[in-house]
Write a protein that holds these residues in place. Structure first.
Motif, short mmCIF file in Angstrom:
data_model
loop_
_atom_site.label_atom_id
_atom_site.label_comp_id
_atom_site.label_asym_id
_atom_site.label_seq_id
_atom_site.Cartn_x
_atom_site.Cartn_y
_atom_site.Cartn_z
N HIS A 1 32.12 -35.10 19.99
CA HIS A 1 32.11 -35.46 18.57
C HIS A 1 32.90 -34.48 17.71
O HIS A 1 33.55 -34.90 16.74
CB HIS A 1 30.67 -35.53 18.06
CG HIS A 1 30.55 -35.98 16.64
ND1 HIS A 1 30.59 -37.30 16.27
CD2 HIS A 1 30.42 -35.27 15.47
CE1 HIS A 1 30.49 -37.40 14.95
NE2 HIS A 1 30.39 -36.18 14.45
N SER B 1 22.64 -33.26 18.05
CA SER B 1 23.59 -34.19 17.43
C SER B 1 23.30 -34.38 15.94
O SER B 1 24.23 -34.44 15.12
CB SER B 1 23.55 -35.55 18.15
OG SER B 1 22.28 -36.16 18.02
N TRP C 1 27.79 -33.97 24.17
CA TRP C 1 27.87 -34.78 22.94
C TRP C 1 28.64 -34.03 21.86
O TRP C 1 29.51 -34.59 21.19
CB TRP C 1 26.46 -35.12 22.45
CG TRP C 1 26.48 -36.11 21.34
CD1 TRP C 1 26.33 -37.46 21.43
CD2 TRP C 1 26.72 -35.83 19.95
NE1 TRP C 1 26.45 -38.05 20.20
CE2 TRP C 1 26.69 -37.07 19.26
CE3 TRP C 1 26.94 -34.68 19.22
CZ2 TRP C 1 26.89 -37.17 17.90
CZ3 TRP C 1 27.14 -34.78 17.83
CH2 TRP C 1 27.11 -36.01 17.18
#
Length: 1020
Positions: free
Chosen positions: A450, A413, A446
């Motif tokens: 995103h 991330s 994730w």
């Protein structure tokens, strides 16, 4: 450090702890205007993180690994194995820990501002203290860590910053990449200040249709946001509009926060200039955060590229076009400073790659220095951005270990948050060689939430089932898959996603065989789109021979053209005394440690050429056609000229005018007036930049496609050309009858000019002189021509097992036994037998004296079935000293081999013998030239010898015998011989990539049976 809460936490053995006190990652670049803390820091190297610093301090340069700065802790190289025995998450008790300390004067005008410390990278656990107080900690050796010091320092006063770096940790188990282990602060340290009201993040999404969306996050150091703030944006003079619909929906959905502000700006750019690797068009974006009174609190600038990435079926598309990824894996590396690289270093890396036809990078195996992405945006590269995750030694255990789940998600991330605005980044990678488990799925989830604008790849997931559709990888990205398997998958009807190899064509030593064959298959098979060569660098660290330590920054300028200065050498695994290491496997790049291109770079340049040339039609109807192999660009940025090379020695150039050819198109190019000559004539279209490019000045060579225009008369090949049944002919080159420059040599020849064995013509010379064993005696030879079946093993030969097999057969020590010597007229016929462990090799040499002292040598060697794959079949002899210049007609000018010759055009070349040698880090077979028709070796005044071959052959001329190269581990151990060692091969085994990947193709192996070749020796 007793009583220190950071030490008490023992974070080096706590995988659940990824940080404490660290600010969130974002894409707002604060480097410009920051206070640099780079330079000399006080330094101590402690034996463990729990040891107390003493009173004695030394100095260390920041950024820079302490392992390259004359400490007791030296670099260590392992590929798969961890360098210590402890299982994850444990680390060894002997754990080098560096303590860096310096004073910093905090500017007085920073009063009332938010003050942030930025540490670019630290390997592997960073602990931060200011004025003795703990501030925070961070893991991930390849991403920056930032800490808010606003409540810790006082503007206008000095502060003591201490950075403690623990080398080994639980994180080391997921940083087990194929590279040197170092320790230290490897990227820049900065201090910057912002207004309390600041931009916390900016996300830019720019599509190739000209639509632009900018999402901003706003925070305040006070916690609660002040009333009335707003954001504006400007793109190269065009104002961005507030997205009122976004604001309305947030309000309706109760998504308006008191402490996290969100704003969205939009614009549409008319007649947008789209970004691609061929046309890296960038726009300047400025985002401003305003207070309620309109004053500017914060600013963020970005370079925006309008482009779109998508997967449609089994194709990866950029701006709707299917593109080839001609990529390479790249580490941050420097031979003096380890992982610390400068802007100039990175730009030189990418300029080099651009000039040799590469258009893609995989940041192996971690996020590279952030400056690299800026340069990739500007110069034009497609980047696979890879997270710093590799648990190679304990892969399957960690992949599903919930203790490491937070580390996986954290690393992936934070990489995405840092690099998401770079148009060059087109694919996210979850890491490398870490098996596949729930931790990867968590990280992939994730990313997909995103950033849905880019695909995600991970080899560990895709390798389980190339046709799967429900794993963490949107791309099938295997490693070192045989190209036959890739083609079979693409033709199977089961392919569901693009196939792009994340690693292929392992570049260890003299390697990268069949690269052209690989790309021929890719370009002719829908569903295949390229791959990434392993890798860019040979990771040789410059080492002082005298004490075995890294030369460090003092070694600047002490190397050139891939060669270290006397007293220095390129170190690889084991050279620093480490007991656990993986040897020269670290030297596997397409450039040497000083960025000198290896010969494979020229091969790749031609394979990736934007312009190709073909001959169509026959006879007087033949035409030349130019093909534009680019995806987005026409040929107007290129210039060209014709070069001609004829077998009879003629060579000349004439202007060429490139036609107007759209991307992917072709057109007839005006045919030059090509004069005929004896034998073959080759046309090369020398293509250069027509004007300055950001990566190349005007006139830089881009490619040189070549075709043969005139050929010799068709018919049976000359006797002894090696094309009889069971004999491997030279790949990609047709032999020519016109190679004999002077047919009037006094020997009896048939109607096609071939020597009639056993017959001396009028004026033929005396019988060649031989000794009692039938070995040729010649005044320019110090060792007579004999059969050779051995080569100094390449890294591929060693790791692929071939060298061991050849040694077991005794090819490196085969003994010659004379069977018979027959002397008749001007001819001597010698039969010999070479003993091997699996049966004899019968060898026959016929020496015929020709006019003016010339000698024709006709040879036959018969390999038994047991010798099914030898290194070479040919002749080796040695010359007297003083013959230092080699001139040849054949492929060149750089090194080439049967399965790596596409980038070596046929022509007339000349070089010193020393220049022919290729200095691979571990000495091995090198310096060969493929497709040689004739050559000469001369000294001062032009005296020497000339050799004419019966067809295109593999030839090498060197100062070293094969046993010299085999015995040496480094080049400083080699002692050049005064004369030359000359090899003429009827057949030479391809190079392949068997050190890590497929061996060469069967067509490039040396077969059993009879091999025939002939050559003429003349004194000059």
């Amino acid at each position: 450090m007793s009583g220190d809460p950071l030490i008490a936490l023992r974070p080096w053995q706590a995988p659940e702890v990824t940080s404490w006190g660290r600010l969130p990652m974002c894409a707002v670049d604060r480097r410009e205007g920051a206070l640099s803390l780079d330079g000399r820091w006080r330094f101590q190297l402690l034996p463990s993180p729990e040891a107390e610093p003493g009173p004695a301090w030394s100095w260390s340069s920041v950024p820079g690994a302490w392992t390259t700065q004359d400490t007791t802790d030296l670099p260590q190289y392992t590929n798969v194995r961890m360098p210590w025995a402890e299982f994850p998450p444990d680390s060894p008790a002997a754990n080098p820990t560096g303590v860096y300390e310096r004073e910093v004067d905090i500017p007085a005008d920073w009063a009332g501002r938010r003050i942030v410390l930025h540490v670019g990278a630290a390997e592997s656990v960073l602990l931060v203290h200011v004025d003795g107080r703990p501030v925070g900690l961070s893991k991930d050796s390849h991403l920056a860590a930032e800490f808010d010091l606003s409540g810790t320092v006082r503007p206008g006063e000095p502060a003591t910053v201490r950075l403690t770096v623990v080398k080994w940790s639980d994180a080391s188990h997921i940083e087990d990449q194929d590279q040197w282990w170092h320790g230290g602060i490897t990227r820049s340290v900065l201090l910057y200040a912002t207004d309390p009201l600041h931009l916390a993040d900016v996300t830019v999404r720019a599509r190739c249709d000209g639509s632009l969306r900018v999402d901003c996050r706003v925070r305040s150091a006070a916690g609660a946001l002040p009333e009335g703030w707003y954001v504006t944006g400007r793109l190269d003079g065009q104002e961005l509009a507030q997205d009122a619909e976004f604001d309305r929906l947030n309000a309706e959905d109760e998504r308006v926060s008191d402490f996290l502000g969100e704003a969205r700006l939009r614009a549409t750019v008319r007649d947008v200039r789209a970004w691609t690797a061929e046309t890296p068009e960038l726009y300047g974006l400025t985002v401003r955060l305003h207070r309620a009174d309109g004053s500017v609190a914060d600013t963020s600038t970005h370079r925006v590229g309008f482009r779109e990435v998508e997967i449609r079926g089994r194709d990866l598309l950029l701006n709707g076009e299917r593109v080839y990824l001609r990529g390479v894996n790249r580490h941050d590396f420097h031979p003096l400073t380890g992982r610390t690289v400068s802007y100039d270093d990175m730009r030189a890396d990418l300029v080099t790659l651009k000039r040799f036809g590469f258009n893609a990078l995989r940041t192996a195996h971690y996020p590279n220095d952030p400056t690299l992405y800026d340069i990739a945006d500007e110069l034009g590269f497609y980047v696979v951005d890879e997270a710093n995750i590799e648990s190679h030694d304990h892969a399957h255990e960690i992949a599903d270990d919930p203790c490491y789940a937070s580390a996986f998600v954290d690393r992936v991330s934070r990489m995405v948050l840092r690099d998401k605005n770079h148009p060059s980044v087109i694919i996210w990678s979850l890491g490398n060689e870490s098996d596949y488990g729930a931790n990867h799925d968590a990280a992939a989830g994730w990313v997909r939430r995103h950033d849905p604008t880019r695909p995600v790849q991970y080899e560990g997931a895709a390798k389980l089932d190339w046709a799967a559709t429900d794993d963490a990888s949107d791309i099938t990205c295997p490693m070192y898959a045989p190209i036959e398997d890739c083609v079979a998958h693409a033709l199977s009807g089961e392919q569901t996603r693009p196939l792009i190899q994340c690693e292929y064509s392992h570049a260890m030593g003299n390697s990268n065989g069949t690269l052209a064959d690989h790309w021929a298959a890719i370009e002719s098979t829908p569903g295949l789109q390229g791959g990434f060569i392993w890798e860019f660098w040979d990771h040789g660290i410059l080492q002082r021979v005298s004490d075995g330590r890294p030369a460090g920054r003092a070694g600047a300028g002490l190397y050139d053209n891939g060669v270290a200065a006397p007293g220095l050498r390129w170190a690889y695994g084991g050279d620093f005394g480490e007991a656990v290491h993986d040897g020269a496997f670290i030297a596997d790049g397409v450039v040497f440690p000083d960025r000198t291109p290896k010969p494979v770079m020229y091969e790749h340049r031609e394979i990736a050429a934007p312009v190709r040339l073909s001959v169509e039609g026959e006879g007087t109807r033949r035409v030349l056609r130019v093909h534009n192999r680019q995806h987005f660009r026409d040929l107007s940025w290129l210039a060209a000229q014709w070069e001609f090379a004829a077998a009879d020695g003629g060579s000349w150039t004439v202007p060429a005018v490139l036609p107007d050819v759209p991307p992917g198109g072709a057109a007839v190019i005006d045919r030059p007036d090509v004069p005929g000559g004896a034998g073959e004539t080759w046309l090369t279209l020398r293509v250069t930049t027509a004007a300055d490019e950001p990566w190349a000045p005007r006139g830089t060579e881009v490619c040189g496609p070549q075709v043969r225009w005139y050929e010799t008369e068709a018919g049976e090949p000359p006797a002894g050309d090696g094309t009889a049944a069971g004999v491997h002919s030279v790949a990609g080159v047709t032999s020519a009858a016109g190679v004999e420059e002077d047919a009037d040599d006094g020997a009896a020849r048939d109607s096609r000019g071939r020597l009639v064995p056993g017959a001396g013509g009028p004026g033929s010379g005396a019988r060649p002189e031989t000794d009692a064993d039938g070995l040729l005696l010649h005044p320019l030879l110090t060792a007579p021509p004999v059969l050779c079946l051995w080569r100094a093993p390449t890294d591929n030969d060693v790791l692929g097992g071939m060298a061991g097999r050849w040694r077991a057969w005794g090819l490196d020590r085969a003994e010659r036994e004379t069977v018979s010597v027959e002397r008749t007229g001007a001819r001597v016929l010698v039969r010999s037998r070479w003993a091997t462990a699996v049966g004899p090799v019968e060898h026959e040499q016929a020496f015929t004296a020709l006019r003016d002292g010339r000698v024709c040598v006709e040879e036959t060697a018969v390999l038994p079935e047991e010798l099914s794959d030898v290194a070479r079949v040919g002749t080796v002899f040695e010359t007297v000293a003083g013959l230092d210049r080699f001139a040849w007609y054949g492929q060149g000018p750089w090194e080439s081999y049967p399965d790596r010759a596409a980038g070596a055009p046929v022509g007339h070349y000349s070089a010193t013998v020393d220049e022919l040698f290729t200095p691979y880090l571990r000495p091995q077979e090198s310096g060969g030239r493929h497709g040689v028709r004739h050559f000469s070796l001369t000294g001062d005044g032009g005296h020497g010898l000339a050799v004419r071959l019966d067809g295109p052959r593999q030839v090498s001329v060197t100062r070293y015998r094969a046993e010299d190269l085999t015995a040496a581990a480094h080049h400083d151990e080699l002692v050049p011989r005064p004369g030359c060692v000359v090899h003429i091969d009827a057949a030479h085994r391809g190079l392949g990539t068997a050190s890590c990947g497929p061996d060469t193709s069967p067509s490039y192996l040396v077969p059993t049976g009879a091999h025939r070749w002939s050559w003429t020796l003349r004194t000059l």
